[in-house]
Structures are given as structure tokens and as C-alpha cells.
Design a protein around this motif. Sequence first.
Motif, PDB file in Angstrom:
ATOM      1  N   ASN A   1       0.812  -1.218   0.000  1.00 25.94           N
ATOM      2  CA  ASN A   1       0.000   0.000   0.000  1.00 25.94           C
ATOM      3  C   ASN A   1       0.847   1.271   0.000  1.00 25.94           C
ATOM      4  O   ASN A   1       0.394   2.317  -0.467  1.00 25.94           O
ATOM      5  N   LEU A   2       2.077   1.177   0.500  1.00 22.49           N
ATOM      6  CA  LEU A   2       2.973   2.338   0.488  1.00 22.49           C
ATOM      7  C   LEU A   2       3.304   2.787  -0.938  1.00 22.49           C
ATOM      8  O   LEU A   2       3.624   3.945  -1.151  1.00 22.49           O
ATOM      9  N   THR A   3       3.215   1.888  -1.898  1.00 28.26           N
ATOM     10  CA  THR A   3       3.526   2.266  -3.279  1.00 28.26           C
ATOM     11  C   THR A   3       2.535   3.297  -3.804  1.00 28.26           C
ATOM     12  O   THR A   3       2.868   4.072  -4.690  1.00 28.26           O
ATOM     13  N   GLU A   4       1.319   3.297  -3.267  1.00 26.68           N
ATOM     14  CA  GLU A   4       0.308   4.260  -3.706  1.00 26.68           C
ATOM     15  C   GLU A   4       0.083   5.386  -2.700  1.00 26.68           C
ATOM     16  O   GLU A   4      -0.295   6.483  -3.076  1.00 26.68           O
ATOM     17  N   GLU A   5       0.277   5.108  -1.431  1.00 25.31           N
ATOM     18  CA  GLU A   5       0.092   6.127  -0.380  1.00 25.31           C
ATOM     19  C   GLU A   5       1.319   6.091   0.519  1.00 25.31           C
ATOM     20  O   GLU A   5       1.387   5.308   1.465  1.00 25.31           O
ATOM     21  N   GLN A   6       2.297   6.949   0.227  1.00 26.02           N
ATOM     22  CA  GLN A   6       3.566   6.930   0.943  1.00 26.02           C
ATOM     23  C   GLN A   6       3.460   7.505   2.352  1.00 26.02           C
ATOM     24  O   GLN A   6       4.308   7.234   3.200  1.00 26.02           O
ATOM     25  N   TYR A   7       2.439   8.290   2.602  1.00 25.26           N
ATOM     26  CA  TYR A   7       2.297   8.959   3.901  1.00 25.26           C
ATOM     27  C   TYR A   7       0.910   8.682   4.490  1.00 25.26           C
ATOM     28  O   TYR A   7       0.076   9.578   4.579  1.00 25.26           O
ATOM     29  N   PRO A   8       0.647   7.432   4.901  1.00 27.29           N
ATOM     30  CA  PRO A   8      -0.670   7.140   5.490  1.00 27.29           C
ATOM     31  C   PRO A   8      -0.889   7.926   6.786  1.00 27.29           C
ATOM     32  O   PRO A   8       0.064   8.471   7.356  1.00 27.29           O
ATOM     33  N   TYR A   9      -2.129   7.955   7.245  1.00 28.19           N
ATOM     34  CA  TYR A   9      -2.499   8.740   8.429  1.00 28.19           C
ATOM     35  C   TYR A   9      -1.702   8.349   9.673  1.00 28.19           C
ATOM     36  O   TYR A   9      -1.475   9.175  10.545  1.00 28.19           O
ATOM     37  N   ASN A  10      -1.274   7.104   9.765  1.00 25.82           N
ATOM     38  CA  ASN A  10      -0.560   6.629  10.955  1.00 25.82           C
ATOM     39  C   ASN A  10       0.970   6.678  10.774  1.00 25.82           C
ATOM     40  O   ASN A  10       1.704   5.979  11.439  1.00 25.82           O
ATOM     41  N   SER A  11       1.413   7.550   9.860  1.00 28.68           N
ATOM     42  CA  SER A  11       2.850   7.753   9.681  1.00 28.68           C
ATOM     43  C   SER A  11       3.193   9.210   9.973  1.00 28.68           C
ATOM     44  O   SER A  11       2.314  10.068   9.980  1.00 28.68           O
ATOM     45  N   ARG A  12       4.461   9.436  10.194  1.00 27.53           N
ATOM     46  CA  ARG A  12       4.920  10.809  10.393  1.00 27.53           C
ATOM     47  C   ARG A  12       6.366  10.911   9.944  1.00 27.53           C
ATOM     48  O   ARG A  12       7.091   9.915   9.915  1.00 27.53           O
ATOM     49  N   GLN A  13       6.763  12.130   9.606  1.00 29.72           N
ATOM     50  CA  GLN A  13       8.154  12.342   9.264  1.00 29.72           C
ATOM     51  C   GLN A  13       8.969  12.224  10.545  1.00 29.72           C
ATOM     52  O   GLN A  13       8.573  12.736  11.589  1.00 29.72           O
ATOM     53  N   GLU A  14      10.060  11.537  10.457  1.00 30.37           N
ATOM     54  CA  GLU A  14      10.879  11.211  11.620  1.00 30.37           C
ATOM     55  C   GLU A  14      12.187  12.010  11.569  1.00 30.37           C
ATOM     56  O   GLU A  14      12.767  12.177  10.490  1.00 30.37           O
ATOM     57  N   PRO A  15      12.669  12.498  12.724  1.00 26.38           N
ATOM     58  CA  PRO A  15      13.962  13.192  12.710  1.00 26.38           C
ATOM     59  C   PRO A  15      15.103  12.214  12.416  1.00 26.38           C
ATOM     60  O   PRO A  15      15.050  11.044  12.812  1.00 26.38           O
ATOM     61  N   LEU A  16      16.093  12.703  11.722  1.00 28.91           N
ATOM     62  CA  LEU A  16      17.264  11.894  11.409  1.00 28.91           C
ATOM     63  C   LEU A  16      18.165  11.767  12.631  1.00 28.91           C
ATOM     64  O   LEU A  16      18.107  12.602  13.537  1.00 28.91           O
ATOM     65  N   PRO A  17      19.008  10.743  12.653  1.00 32.40           N
ATOM     66  CA  PRO A  17      20.015  10.679  13.716  1.00 32.40           C
ATOM     67  C   PRO A  17      20.879  11.941  13.679  1.00 32.40           C
ATOM     68  O   PRO A  17      21.033  12.569  12.624  1.00 32.40           O
ATOM     69  N   SER A  18      21.456  12.288  14.804  1.00 29.99           N
ATOM     70  CA  SER A  18      22.235  13.523  14.892  1.00 29.99           C
ATOM     71  C   SER A  18      23.369  13.561  13.870  1.00 29.99           C
ATOM     72  O   SER A  18      23.951  12.529  13.540  1.00 29.99           O
ATOM     73  N   LYS A  19      23.612  14.748  13.380  1.00 23.34           N
ATOM     74  CA  LYS A  19      24.680  15.032  12.412  1.00 23.34           C
ATOM     75  C   LYS A  19      24.538  14.238  11.116  1.00 23.34           C
ATOM     76  O   LYS A  19      25.521  13.934  10.454  1.00 23.34           O
ATOM     77  N   MET A  20      23.318  13.925  10.737  1.00 18.60           N
ATOM     78  CA  MET A  20      23.088  13.207   9.485  1.00 18.60           C
ATOM     79  C   MET A  20      22.176  14.041   8.611  1.00 18.60           C
ATOM     80  O   MET A  20      21.210  14.621   9.095  1.00 18.60           O
ATOM     81  N   GLN A  21      22.491  14.082   7.329  1.00 15.76           N
ATOM     82  CA  GLN A  21      21.651  14.775   6.366  1.00 15.76           C
ATOM     83  C   GLN A  21      21.388  13.848   5.194  1.00 15.76           C
ATOM     84  O   GLN A  21      22.251  13.062   4.810  1.00 15.76           O
ATOM     85  N   LEU A  22      20.196  13.966   4.651  1.00 12.73           N
ATOM     86  CA  LEU A  22      19.842  13.177   3.470  1.00 12.73           C
ATOM     87  C   LEU A  22      20.110  13.999   2.216  1.00 12.73           C
ATOM     88  O   LEU A  22      20.032  15.225   2.248  1.00 12.73           O
TER      89      LEU A  22
END
Length: 125
Positions: A40-61
Motif C-alpha cells: 500500500n505504500l507504493t500508492e500512499e507513501q504517507y498514510p495517516y498513521n505515519s509521520r516524518q521522523e527526525p534523522l540521527p544527529s549530524k546526518m543529512q539526506l
Amino acid sequence: MTGLTPFSIEKSDNFQRSFKKLAKFHGSSFVEVMVEIIENLTEEQYPYNSRQEPLPSKMQLTEGWTFHKLELRFTKGASGQIRLMYLVNVTTCTIRLVWIYSHEQFAKRPGEKDLKSAIAEILDC
């Protein structure tokens, strides 16, 4: 289908190891439910029960990537509270599964060092 490019799912080695542990504990019904949730993530990447998560310290994407956690309840108790951590790249339409664990294994999330290492391995940072 809205005509948008579907997202592809890539499973990291770390995800596969952590999934295997939970599948052994919860059994085949857990596997079936999780396969459906991941698909289901292939069609809805951000379902209601998900949230953006902070990265580990000193890490950038790198540009285009975001880090998320999906919270699920499979059974009662801490072992039934499942967390799926994943990376999303809207530019390449890719989802990379980082880690799946129960609340019993990690009350909040895996340790910073381990999480940073898992993400770096996936993205070759």
C-alpha cells in the motif's frame, strides 16, 4: 490509479533481518498483513498513521529523500506495537525500507548509532 508513476519498494538488509525476527515471533498472519501494508505504500507513501521522523544527529539526506515512521498495532501489548521506518524519494519514486521493530524491542526507536549506520548503508552515504 491516478496515472502517477507508482513507487518502487526496496528492502534493505537491515529491514530483512529485523522483519525475519518479527515474523518468527508473530507468525504467517503477521507476514501477510505486513506485505499488504508495504504494498500500500507504493500508492500512499504517507498514510495517516505515519509521520516524518527526525534523522540521527549530524546526518543529512541528499535532496529528494525524507525519513518516516509508520506506527501499527498488530496485537495487544508492547510486542504488538509495530514500527516501520522507511525513506521516501519523490524524485525517483522510490521507497527504501530501513527497519521494522516492536515497541517491546525499542521503546522509542533503535539507537542513534545503529540507525545512522542502517540509513548510511542504504544510501551509500
